[in-house]
Scaffold this motif. Structure first.
Motif, PDB file in Angstrom:
ATOM      1  N   ILE A 193      46.441  32.358  37.843  1.00 50.11           N
ATOM      2  CA  ILE A 193      45.769  33.190  36.840  1.00 50.11           C
ATOM      3  C   ILE A 193      44.390  33.617  37.328  1.00 50.11           C
ATOM      4  N   ILE A 194      43.622  32.651  37.850  1.00 54.29           N
ATOM      5  CA  ILE A 194      42.250  32.940  38.280  1.00 54.29           C
ATOM      6  C   ILE A 194      42.243  33.919  39.450  1.00 54.29           C
ATOM      7  N   ALA A 195      43.132  33.711  40.431  1.00 53.32           N
ATOM      8  CA  ALA A 195      43.197  34.639  41.568  1.00 53.32           C
ATOM      9  C   ALA A 195      43.679  36.012  41.119  1.00 53.32           C
ATOM     10  N   ALA A 196      44.604  36.057  40.153  1.00 55.55           N
ATOM     11  CA  ALA A 196      45.076  37.340  39.624  1.00 55.55           C
ATOM     12  C   ALA A 196      43.972  38.085  38.887  1.00 55.55           C
ATOM     13  N   ALA A 197      42.998  37.337  38.372  1.00 53.78           N
ATOM     14  CA  ALA A 197      41.858  37.948  37.681  1.00 53.78           C
ATOM     15  C   ALA A 197      40.828  38.510  38.650  1.00 53.78           C
TER      16      ALA A 197
END
Length: 504
Positions: A193-197
């Protein structure tokens, strides 16, 4: 002089014995070097080969295991010395270990200052401490015997003993769980999720210490995790994140040596836990870290008072070391998800990321909440908006796409394997599930073979408050070996893990 060197040198042979990170050398009882130098079994000796040198523990063997004039090396010693065909090693007494005097002082109640801890940790990282010495150090520091300044100095010493990454920008995000709650495998989902953000999250994880699975064990069922620093950098530069095993890197290397001894001793003191966790965050270049601390009657942290003490220690040490830290208290009254063990937990992670109908709801909810807090903590979203953003990234498939991309960059994505042997454990009576003992469940999963056998473990079928009938499966044991399955069932016969009773 050449003759003298030749007399003290020995041919080398790989024994094929795995001693993990401890170096061991095997020598014939009548070896001329043993006799000349006065070596006895369990002596600490220094092995030299070209420009390489290690400290090893000597094991003396009888014929025919080794011939005269040959030194046998454990797998770890062989990897460290890298002998070629025809190479000979020289053997000498190990240098005096001055830092052990500091360990002895700690055993007798004296404080350890920064230079003392630097000296001890430097020797540990260099492989100069055998397991007995490490056990003495860990025991001397356990049970609340380290004060705040000692914990800060220990953390700094562990960082200084290894490499330290610099990503050239901020924030660098990180998420960690202190453990103790089976199945709580939120990290791969949070990283995705964090990398996708669009944030950078270079996640290094441990293998299991006292649990049935660590994040590195779970990820290894799906993708390679033993990456070097340059490989890790390439993955992070390409995808914004990674999920790799910290033991393959030289980041806080002393911690891996300490963990090797902590595992059989089942020691996990607050000071050592804090130094272990924070040194790896700092060494990996993190600037902002969210720490998940589950609290429950059978979790690692059992009370609000224990949580508050650990939270304050984490925050104080992090502040002293320049790391932005947010500690989050989560519910630890029962396992998370359905799987306990590397492959079974990996299947839960994949189900959540793929949005599958059978995905465990509690695992997804936890991961989204933690990712939301990390987004806000890093300033990527406004107060109160992070969770909604995290949920959108998960529901849209963006997190799943990022997870696949990270795995491909690390060497490819594969499906976790399933176990050959399965045995359902049935309810003995009608009633409600009143309690689930997380510690005992974790032990059962380990007796079944996890994490050594990645497909072994437990698949839960009930949660707190569920109504069950006699004969319904409470959980299913997964194993790869009949003996381990029988061992787990034998333990269950004397140690029930799920309490089913009348409504209260």
């Amino acid at each position: 002089m050449t003759g003298a060197v030749h007399q003290a040198s020995l041919a080398v042979r790989r024994m094929g014995i795995e001693t993990q990170q401890e170096y061991v050398v095997y020598m014939h009882r009548d070896c001329h070097v043993c006799r000349a130098e006065g070596f006895e079994a369990q002596a600490r000796v220094q092995l030299h080969l070209n420009a390489r040198s290690i400290i090893a523990t000597l094991n003396v063997v009888d014929p025919p295991l080794l011939e005269l004039g040959v030194a046998g090396l454990s797998n770890s010693a062989w990897r460290a010395l890298k002998p070629l065909h025809g190479d000979r090693i020289t053997v000498s007494h190990a240098p005096t270990l001055d830092s052990m005097s500091q360990v002895r002082a700690k055993i007798y109640g004296h404080r350890l200052d920064a230079p003392a801890l630097d000296s001890i940790i430097h020797d540990v990282a260099a492989g100069r401490y055998p397991g007995t010495h490490i056990a003495a150090f860990l025991s001397a520091c356990a049970g609340g015997r380290m004060d705040l300044q000692e914990t800060i100095d220990l953390t700094r010493a562990m960082v200084a003993a290894g490499d330290r990454l610099d990503w050239g920008h901020a924030p660098i995000a990180d998420k960690h769980c202190v453990g103790g709650l089976p199945g709580n495998r939120t990290t791969p989902i949070v990283v995705s999720i964090i990398a996708a953000a669009g944030l950078t999250i270079p996640k290094t994880s441990s293998r299991a210490i006292t649990s049935p699975a660590g994040t590195a064990d779970v990820m290894e069922t799906m993708t390679p995790v033993s990456l070097g620093i340059e490989q890790m950098r390439r993955v992070v530069q390409r995808e914004g994140g990674c999920l790799v095993w910290g033991g393959a890197l030289a980041l806080s290397p002393a911690d891996d040596m300490l963990i090797r001894v902590e595992r059989p001793l089942d020691l996990d003191s607050d000071a050592q836990l804090v130094a272990s966790v924070l040194s790896k965050k700092i060494a990996a270049g993190a600037t902002h870290s969210v720490i998940d601390v589950p609290v429950g009657p059978t979790a690692k942290v059992r009370s609000v008072e224990d949580y508050q003490r650990l939270k304050e220690l984490l925050e104080q040490v992090a502040q002293a070391c320049g790391l932005n830290l947010q500690v989050v208290r989560t519910v630890g009254t029962q396992p998370v998800g359905r799987g306990i063990g590397p492959s079974l937990e990996a299947l839960d992670v994949l189900a959540v990321l793929q949005g599958a109908a059978h995905a465990p709801v509690d695992l997804g909810v936890r991961a989204v909440a933690l990712a939301g807090q990390l987004l806000e903590f890093c300033g990527h979203s406004g107060p109160g908006t992070g969770e909604a953003i995290a949920q959108r990234l998960l529901a849209s498939g963006a997190a799943w796409a990022k997870f696949q991309a990270i795995c491909e960059a690390q060497g490819g994505l594969r499906e976790p394997t399933l176990s050959r042997l399965r045995e359902p454990v049935l309810a003995q009576r009608d009633g409600l599930v009143h309690a689930i003992d997380s510690r005992r469940l974790a032990r059962v999963a380990k007796l079944a073979g996890a994490p050594r056998a990645p497909a072994a473990g437990i698949k839960l079928h009930v949660r707190l408050g569920d109504r069950v009938e006699a004969g319904m499966p409470l959980f299913t044991l997964h194993a790869e070996a009949p003996g381990e399955l029988a061992y787990a069932l034998e333990y269950l016969a004397a140690h029930p893990v799920i309490d089913v009773g009348e409504p209260r």
